[in-house]
Design a protein around this motif. Sequence first.
Motif, PDB file in Angstrom:
ATOM      1  N   LEU A  12       0.831  -1.204   0.000  1.00 42.13           N
ATOM      2  CA  LEU A  12       0.000   0.000   0.000  1.00 42.13           C
ATOM      3  C   LEU A  12       0.867   1.257   0.000  1.00 42.13           C
ATOM      4  N   ARG A  16       1.024   3.995  -3.154  1.00 41.53           N
ATOM      5  CA  ARG A  16       0.667   5.397  -2.953  1.00 41.53           C
ATOM      6  C   ARG A  16       1.831   6.331  -3.285  1.00 41.53           C
ATOM      7  N   GLN A  22      -4.978   0.821  -7.904  1.00 42.37           N
ATOM      8  CA  GLN A  22      -4.831  -0.613  -7.666  1.00 42.37           C
ATOM      9  C   GLN A  22      -4.691  -1.376  -8.977  1.00 42.37           C
ATOM     10  N   GLU A  40      -3.645  -6.006  -0.163  1.00 40.92           N
ATOM     11  CA  GLU A  40      -3.586  -4.827   0.698  1.00 40.92           C
ATOM     12  C   GLU A  40      -4.403  -5.008   1.973  1.00 40.92           C
TER      13      GLU A  40
END
Length: 298
Positions: A12, A16, A22, A40
């Motif tokens: 994750l 980011r 995703q 995740e």
Amino acid sequence: MTRKLTFADRVLLLRREMKLSQSAFAELLHIGRSWMSQLEKGEEPSPMLVGLFEKIEREWAERHQAGHTTEEVASYVTGARGKLRHAREAKGYTPAQMAKRMGYSQVGTYIDIEEGRSQMGEKMARKAAEILDLDVSELMSGSDHPIERGAVVGTFGAVPDIHLPPGMTAKYVPLLAMAQCGPNMAWDDGGYTHQGFLAFNPEDPKAFAVTLAGDSMMPRIEPGDVALIYPSQQPKNGKVVLARLNEDKGGDVLVKVYQANGDTITLSSYNHGAYPPMQFHRGDFAWIYPVAKITKDM
């Protein structure tokens, strides 16, 4: 005491930092979006998946330590076409919307470019750069050659001019990526003349081929192998199928071993240690097609 990051935390965090959706990060890992979501949430990854993620993680860290900006590192890690996808997503365009704006009649043509199976010429690169507010040099730099799969190129349905033993026939069928397997799998000669796959003795006039991804069916089926699909035939228990979930179930395309008991469908993996069986209702699927043959990637 600082809590040690789990694999889910690392995935994750990196996604980011790279500013990827995703779906986009799932493509880097060669998995479906729903499986990405499960990772995740803490799903246990396979060793192969961990190795691939750690390679991306190392490249990301090394480029940052060398003083490159986040945008430069993202472009390097995801490749030249990653820049195209990154800019498209920043504008909020879906692949279908981008294909329409560029004038492609088939969304699969645009997806091929983003995923490295087809080339984009300078004229179209300039058009994409204008749409996405990029410098055309950003789309013309780096590798601009499609990934080679060893496929024979030809027109869908055409019979190749080759000598075959008596009783054997051959024709070209569309060669697709799993990402191109949409809800309505209907083929015509319009969008697939640029990349064909030579199928021998095909029993289904609607046959098509798919380049497979992911490690859930290893060691029997590996990423890069090509599956010949017979959409006109019915799946059989204990046999491998290619199935697409409905959009409200995630829309993933799965290669699994099929087992039906009434309206309950169980899909199992050969790599069952990392991927437990999944149960669905028959109505959860857009379609389920039998895999007629697997051609190993060389």
